[in-house]
Design an enzyme around this catalytic site. Structure first.
Site, mmCIF file in Angstrom:
data_model
loop_
_atom_site.group_PDB
_atom_site.id
_atom_site.type_symbol
_atom_site.label_atom_id
_atom_site.label_comp_id
_atom_site.label_asym_id
_atom_site.label_seq_id
_atom_site.Cartn_x
_atom_site.Cartn_y
_atom_site.Cartn_z
ATOM 1 N N GLN A 75 0.824 -1.211 0.000
ATOM 2 C CA GLN A 75 0.000 0.000 0.000
ATOM 3 C C GLN A 75 0.863 1.269 0.000
ATOM 4 O OE1 GLN A 75 -3.060 0.611 -0.564
ATOM 5 N NE2 GLN A 75 -3.706 -1.515 -0.738
ATOM 6 N N SER A 76 2.026 1.189 -0.598
ATOM 7 C CA SER A 76 2.941 2.330 -0.595
ATOM 8 C C SER A 76 2.352 3.558 -1.309
ATOM 9 C CB SER A 76 4.239 1.915 -1.302
ATOM 10 O OG SER A 76 5.001 3.052 -1.640
#
Ligand SMILES: *Cc1c(COP(=O)(O)O)cnc(C)c1O
Length: 350
Positions: A75-76
């Site tokens: 989920q960067s």
């Protein structure tokens, strides 16, 4: 005492607003708290990474690169911003992501896929042990196809990315002058260290009294001191001789301040006080913090205010570094927090 700036692309919507959170300040009976809304740096680009990438990608284009490789958690926010910018600039992008392949696309990962990023997902253990080798593998892969690759490290925190928040410190100083304030502290969440390092360096170069405090969401204070020193050395190596000599007194004695007491169970692992802080800010101010970065940093700031760490302070500035798309994958934890509200109505005011 500012050095000459390298070239930069105009990719972010800037300057971002600075506004006082008056109801929050009244609620806690504390100092004035200001929000620097870097979550408004762009709609899908939301957050701090685009400020760094304005400089990083300018350098990549100048070097004639047509392909970007970068890395981060599944989920960067950084990978999402890089993937979207690559699409805008007509570059290829490969993301090296850490985690377990999810059942369905969500949040940042969904946007990565939408803009056509090539994505490889590796288990956390392999990612941590082999990251350098994975970069080399993919770099070789694209070179064999005739592409020229620019590798962007975690969070775009390096000598190029540092310019982004050095530049932001100048924008903030203008904000302060316009509002007639001299904040004692600028506070931000710190993950790969570049935001904190850039701001710390920027205020030191401007010789103002404003200090920067990074609230760690992973790793400890010693790690971030080393990381900042490393990134600043890399940044300084890009200066010409005159600028280096003029700036050296500021960066050689830089005070890198990190509080590592609010990480909780670990990176990207939410805890109740941080989730409550999301709810508090949402209801009092209509501002949405994220579970991974900004809520932990904001909770840390509120708790340090309560403990008296900022007793002498009149103005604190919190940098909202974004993270909105990381909220949605935490729907279950947030729903539990909201449900608890029915049981403990008014607990926030207790
Ligand atoms: C990356 C990120 C941070 C941390 O910034 P660094 O420069 O990596 O320390 C903080 N908040 C959000 C929302 C981020 O995506």
């Amino acid at each position: 005492m500012l050095p000459r700036f390298p070239s930069k692309l105009s990719l972010a919507s800037l300057p971002s607003p600075l506004r006082p959170l008056s109801r929050l300040s009244a609620h806690i009976g504390g100092p004035r708290i200001w929000l620097k809304s870097d979550d408004l740096s762009g709609s899908t680009l939301s957050g701090n990474k685009v400020r760094k990438l304005e400089f990083t990608l300018a350098a990549a284009l100048e070097a004639g690169c047509d392909t970007l490789i970068t890395c981060g958690g599944l989920q960067s926010n950084h990978c999402r911003a890089t993937a979207i910018l690559a699409a805008r600039l007509g570059l290829k992008v490969h993301l090296i992501l850490r985690g377990d392949p999810p059942d369905h696309l969500d949040g940042n990962h969904l946007l990565d896929a939408l803009v056509g990023a090539q994505i490889s997902i590796y288990p956390a253990k392999q990612y941590h042990h082999e990251l350098d080798a994975l970069f080399e593998h993919w770099q070789q892969h694209y070179q064999n196809l005739g592409s020229k690759v620019w590798c962007v490290p975690t969070g775009a925190s390096d000598g190029w990315g540092l310019w982004g928040y050095l530049n932001a410190s100048i924008e903030l100083q203008n904000d302060f002058e316009r509002h007639g304030i001299e904040p004692e502290y600028v506070i931000c969440a710190t993950g790969s260290g570049g935001t904190q390092a850039g701001l710390s360096l920027g205020f030191a170069l401007q010789q103002t009294s404003t200090q920067v405090l990074g609230m760690a969401v992973c790793d400890d204070a010693a790690y971030f001191k080393n990381k900042a020193e490393h990134d600043i050395r890399e940044w300084a190596a890009l200066l010409d001789r005159d600028d280096y000599a003029r700036c050296a007194p500021a960066f050689e004695n830089l005070n890198v301040q990190t509080n590592d007491a609010y990480i909780g169970p670990g990176y990207a692992r939410a805890y109740p006080e941080a989730l409550e802080t999301i709810k508090l800010l949402a209801r009092l101010e209509g501002e949405i913090l994220d579970p991974v970065y900004t809520s932990k940093a904001f909770y840390g700031m509120l708790n340090e205010i309560k403990k008296g760490s900022f007793e002498h302070c009149s103005d604190l500035v919190f940098v909202h570094t974004g993270g909105i798309f990381g909220v949605f994958p935490f729907r279950d934890e947030l729903q539990r927090t909201l449900n608890q509200n029915a049981l403990f109505t008014g607990v926030e005011n207790a």
